[in-house]
Design a protein around this motif. Structure first.
Motif: not given
Length: 1155
Positions: A1131-1134, A1142-1143, A1147-1150
């Motif tokens: 989990e790395l969203w910011n 980020f998208e 998509l590359q790694d679920p």
């Protein structure tokens, strides 16, 4: 810009104080506090530290290490007072509810402190703190509107550079004129500079991004006004001051606009301005209010910790100012200011006569105790304990005081004991102007106050000329026709004053020599709004009692007087107790006090010996006697028992039945004409009056009652008479007597059905409003009376009344109880109710339904509580049941802990660490090695949750015992040959001390961690340990070989801290979950994590949301994730990562997740 818009802006600016005081106002108050008297600086800092406005770490940072720490602080104060004021202002601003009273106290001493001549010449008033009159402001606004619309050049501000190194400020003379080209322009509207727009919402600027202009003076725009519009008496023209440069990043992007901000102030000449007062504000900007981001510690939900959603104190921000070069220094005289002693007007003869008269009156009224015993001959002086409040936040924080009282351990209570002489002065010798005296029913608060009045009458309290004692039982709270003068002279326990006007005038001239005592304050009903609408006038203006109290407490009237408030700890009183200077609790009787009181009660030596022997041999009675009122009741029963061989009562119901019956019997013998058929006539009527009063939370008896009944009750001691303002009032003598008679009414009255009896007997599963001690005692008496097996002549129930239906209803309710669903306080009350039944059937039923893990956490246990719990748990062995018991924060005495731990049914216990060590030492000193070994093996810490400082402070001592295999004051102990099992077996530790205490106590946790080799879950969320704390943790991680979960969320950890952690994380082979959510990690820190991810073979979940790394760091982590086949989620969203990047990564790694 129109005048209307300016007016609205100014109104909003002024009105924001109603929500939270602006920072500039706090800064101005701190400046004044420092300028009034430099000698008060250390006292001010100490008070702020004691009230947790400053953490210990921050407080110590103000003083340099070493012997010259105070000299360093003094140098900072004299050389750069403005910098010191700003450093202090931010934590004060963030804790304004607590800090305001402290600052007011310092500022109130201005009258007593007269600075020296040299100092008075150096002190320059702050021009920012002086406001112009409203009419002058309106005239300025009219002229300003005309100038802006007609003559103002919108490009004028472009001439100012964002970085100006000029350190001088030269105002334009009043007769100067602007260039012709500027004056000739006619503009109808002016476009202000726009903020730079980047299409993204601004974020809170990180600490490293703060910049400070080298110019201590701000850009000033001189606006000329015609002479008639200038302020009268040589006032100054207006200035535009730019507070934040257009190229300087704002502190809070969501609150402060990114463009320049201008403030309209009065211009002054350079000669009148102190250089120290012209520094750009640090953090936050002047006039702003705290945003939700600072006040609520709000971050988006998503932490992996199970404690992420728990409410914590506001985040504290580092308040240290950046170093400023070339700042002009100011030389102050180091000599502290001189103090001027207040000259008191000499008291007139009529005042001296009245003081002498009131002292004589108090010596007569306060000289006797209950039962006619003399105060001097029978009084036992008990100790006071300093208590503290845990201030909570949230919508339910004001519901019950007892939840907010910090419950001390037995060892802490012994350290916090005070004598009666320290009532108004604690260890730092500061005078306390508002003191609250807490004590349970019967502990002796009224007797203590009477003895205090005797002390004053005998000259032992010379600081007070006047003492006024108010009994809240007899105050009429409904009327609004009282003045301050009437409250003191007509409603207090004081003799009639012939010349009250002269005495009152003298009282107003010396309020600091007046002590006002509010006894039985818990009789004031409806505490909501208690401090609202305070009285503000000393004259004959009429108020209610609540308004007068509020005015006295908030220093609106008779400011400087001392208040003493006596109340019970279980009643709702948060509004007052949060603001008192001192919070004290009156202790009960110790075993030595019981022996002393018994010897004083019985004059004959043989009777003393017999009574003491019976009390000591009866464990239940001995535990009851820790309450002074119940000790007197026991002695009264022993004095009047028919035979020395009579068994003593084994329940509270039986005790009070016998004593009440004996009182009525003695009263009848004294006057044979009193109600021969008292059971049929007097008792039901008296019980009904008791119940009616209890329903209304009142002890007052209806004056229209039968004269014969009142006389009998007064002679028997069931009622007590008090002198009100114009008449006598009769009240039930104590809480226990009124509750017993109320219980009799509920049990035997035909007008009371079974449902009402059940509602007032045993505790209920559903939450109900806390009603204080009265409800607890009533439940015990109702349950005891329903199931009583008293002998004839002892019971005060009418034997002709059939109570079988009510007994069956209570029995059914008891059988349906589910102890597993009860909170600790209600579980304790269930134990008491079952004990009062004296039924083995209900005792077995209770033990059968009890959970395996008993918890009395946070419930203060007295000796009586400990006896009841032990008595019932002793029968658990027959049922082959064992329990783990949580006794943390229960204030259980060492002797009670010893008794509980010694029970066979107790397989493990958790108590305060210091008390547990004290228990081990007590058993070792008594050579009880068998029980010592058992107590060591039964002690547990799992799961350990540290929410208060004392939860963690004694752990290093426990670790020392574990390592050295001996107690602190002894040699090798064989029972410790394998150390402390509690440390070896601890698997879960939650460190939840928050931003105030977390950084300070985190080093103590670091000392302990190497010994916790079985630890699997370590939760350190929201403690602000920072990079230094992360580095310390990295140094001990290799000891935690079994660690599976590590939560470091919201701890202000940056790249330096993550770099140290990254090197240490591979040494924890079992780590499965790591949370670094909500820190300040940037690309460099993300790269360090990415490098070690492939080496963490068992890691399954990594949470690094809401940090500061960009798409660069996210890409590094995503690339490292490809080599981590065992990981389940990242989990790395910011908001620093572009959404498209980020998208793409997701998509590359679920396994990459957002929220």
């Amino acid at each position: 810009m129109t005048r209307r818009k300016l007016s609205i802006a100014m109104s909003v600016s002024r009105g924001c104080c109603a929500v939270m005081v602006p920072f500039e106002d706090v800064l101005s108050r701190v400046r004044k506090a420092l300028q009034v008297s430099p000698s008060l600086l250390h006292e001010l800092l100490r008070e702020l530290h004691e009230d947790n406005v400053f953490s210990t770490q921050y407080y110590q940072s103000l003083y340099k290490d070493g012997e010259d720490g105070e000299q360093h602080l003094r140098d900072v104060f004299y050389n750069d007072p403005e910098d010191l004021a700003r450093r202090l202002s931010l934590p004060i601003w963030q804790n304004w509810d607590i800090s305001q009273g402290i600052l007011d106290s310092v500022l109130s001493k201005e009258e007593d402190m007269v600075p020296s001549d040299a100092e008075s010449q150096d002190i320059v008033p702050d021009p920012m703190s002086e406001l112009l009159p409203d009419n002058v402001i309106l005239e300025y606004l009219d002229s300003l509107e005309e100038f802006i619309e007609e003559d103002f050049d919108p490009k004028f501000f472009d001439n100012f550079s964002a970085v100006d190194t000029d350190t001088t400020c030269t105002p334009i003379p009043e007769d100067a004129s602007f260039p012709d080209e500027v004056q000739s322009r006619k503009r109808k509207a002016t476009a202000w500079p726009e903020s730079p727009s980047n299409g993204r919402l601004p974020n809170i600027t990180p600490e490293s991004s703060f910049h400070l202009s080298s110019n201590p003076f701000q850009h000033v725009l001189r606006i000329p006004f015609s002479p008639p519009l200038l302020p009268p008496s040589g006032g100054s023209p207006l200035q535009f001051i730019q507070t934040i440069g257009p190229y300087t990043a704002p502190l809070i992007g969501t609150v402060v606009p990114t463009g320049p901000t201008y403030v309209i102030v009065s211009a002054v000449s350079p000669q009148c301005v102190s250089p120290g007062t012209q520094i750009i504000p640090l953090s936050p900007a002047d006039g702003t209010v705290a945003p939700p981001e600072l006040t609520g510690s709000v971050l988006p939900v998503g932490s992996s910790s199970d404690s992420a959603c728990q409410g914590l104190p506001p985040v504290s921000v580092d308040t240290l100012s950046p170093t400023k070069e070339g700042n002009p220094q100011k030389n102050y005289d180091s000599t502290p200011p001189k103090t001027e002693r207040k000259i008191r007007p000499e008291a007139p003869e009529c005042v001296k006569d009245y003081i002498h008269h009131i002292k004589s009156y108090m010596r007569d009224v306060c000289c006797s105790m209950r039962g006619g015993m003399g105060m001097e001959s029978h009084y036992v002086d008990t100790h006071l304990v300093q208590r503290k409040l845990l201030i909570k936040s949230g919508k339910n924080a004001n519901k019950c005081l007892e939840k907010e009282l910090v419950i001390l351990s037995d060892s802490e209570r012994k350290k916090a004991k005070l004598d009666r002489s320290q009532l108004f002065h604690n260890s730092d010798s500061r005078l306390k102007q508002s003191v609250t005296l807490l004590g349970k029913a019967g502990v002796g608060k009224t007797t203590f106050i009477q003895h205090l009045c005797l002390d004053w009458a005998s000259g032992s309290l010379p600081q007070f000329q006047f003492v006024f004692l108010l009994n809240c039982k007899i105050l009429d709270l409904t009327q609004s026709n009282y003045s301050l003068k009437g409250l003191l002279f007509d409603l207090s326990m004081a003799p009639r004053c012939k010349d009250s006007d002269s005495v009152f005038k003298h009282i107003l001239s010396c309020p600091d020599e007046v002590l006002i005592i509010f006894d039985s304050f818990d009789h004031i009903k409806d505490f909501e709004g208690l401090l609202q609408s305070p009285a503000k006038s000393h004259t004959n203006t009429k108020y209610t009692i609540k308004q007068l109290f509020s005015g006295l407490f908030q220093k609106e009237i008779l400011s400087g007087c001392t208040l003493l408030i006596a109340t019970r700890p279980k009643d709702v009183l948060n509004q007052v107790l949060r603001k008192v200077d001192s919070l004290l609790e009156l202790c009960g009787f110790s075993p030595e006090d019981i022996e002393l009181y018994t010897s004083k009660y019985f004059g004959d030596a043989s009777l003393q010996e017999s009574a003491l022997k019976q009390i000591k041999n009866h464990r239940y009675i001995s535990s009851l006697c820790s309450n002074p009122l119940l000790c007197w009741t026991t002695c009264f029963l022993l004095e009047h028992q028919d035979s020395c061989n009579d068994d003593l009562p084994s329940t509270l119901t039986d005790l009070y039945q016998r004593v009440t019956s004996k009182h009525l019997q003695l009263a009848s013998l004294e006057n044979s004409s009193l109600c021969k058929n008292r059971k049929q006539l007097d008792i039901p009527q008296l019980c009904k009056m008791a119940w009616e009063g209890l329903e209304n939370h009142d002890t007052r008896v209806n004056p229209a009652s039968s004269t014969e009944l009142l006389d009998c009750s007064l002679k028997s001691g069931i009622l007590a008479s008090y002198k009100a303002s114009e008449h006598q009032e009769n009240h039930f003598v104590d809480l226990f007597t009124q509750n017993l008679l109320s219980a009799v009414h509920l049990v035997q009255s035909k007008q009371v059905n079974e449902k009402m009896v059940v509602a007032n007997s045993v505790v209920h599963q559903k939450k109900r409003k806390v009603q204080g001690e009265s409800q607890d005692v009533l439940q015990r008496f109702v349950t005891g009376l329903v199931f009583q097996k008293a002998a004839d002549g002892v019971s005060i129930l009418d034997s002709s009344v059939n109570i079988k239906a009510k007994r069956k209803a209570v029995e059914t309710h008891l059988e349906s109880m589910k102890p597993n669903d009860l909170v600790p306080a209600r579980l304790l009350e269930l134990f008491h109710c079952v004990y009062e039944t004296s039924s083995a059937k209900f005792a077995k039923l209770l033990l059968k339904n009890l959970p395996d893990n008993l918890s009395f956490y946070g419930t203060q246990l007295c000796p009586l509580d400990v006896y009841v719990i032990c008595h019932l748990l002793q029968q658990a062995s027959a049922l082959k049941r064992t329990f783990s018991i949580n006794l943390q924060d229960t204030c259980i005495p060492i002797c009670g802990l010893k008794e509980l731990v010694g029970l066979k049914c107790i397989k493990s216990f958790w108590a305060h660490t210091a008390d547990t060590i004290g228990l081990w030492e007590d058993l070792h000193q008594s050579n009880d090695e068998l029980n010592l070994k058992s107590a060591i093996e039964k002690f547990t810490l799992h799961p350990f949750k540290a929410t208060q400082g004392y939860h963690i402070e004694n752990l290093p001592v426990l670790v020392q015992i574990h390592r050295e295999k001996k107690l602190p004051m002894s040699e090798f102990v064989s029972a410790l040959d394998e150390g402390v099992p509690a440390l070896r077996h601890l698997q879960r530790l939650e460190f939840e001390l928050g931003v105030q205490n977390g950084p300070e106590l985190f080093p103590k946790l670091i000392e302990v961690l190497p010994s916790l080799q079985s630890l699997q879950h370590l939760d350190l969320e929201k403690n602000q340990i920072g990079d230094s704390g992360a580095e310390k943790l990295a140094g001990v991680l290799h000891f935690l070989e079994c660690l599976k979960l590590l939560n470091l969320s919201q701890n202000l950890i940056g790249d330096a801290g993550v770099e140290k952690l990254a090197k240490a994380l591979p040494s924890v082979p079992s780590l499965q979950s790591l949370s670094l959510y909500g820190n300040v990690i940037s690309d460099s820190g993300a790269e360090h994590l990415a490098l070690v991810l492939p080496d963490m073979n068992f890691l399954q979940d990594l949470d690094v949301k809401f940090n500061k790394f960009t798409d660069i760091g996210a890409t590094k982590l995503s690339a490292a994730l490809k080599n981590c086949t065992g990981m389940k989620s990242l989990e790395l969203w910011n908001d620093c990562i572009p959404y498209g990047v980020f998208e793409h990564l997701r998509l590359q790694d679920p396994r990459i997740r957002s929220l």
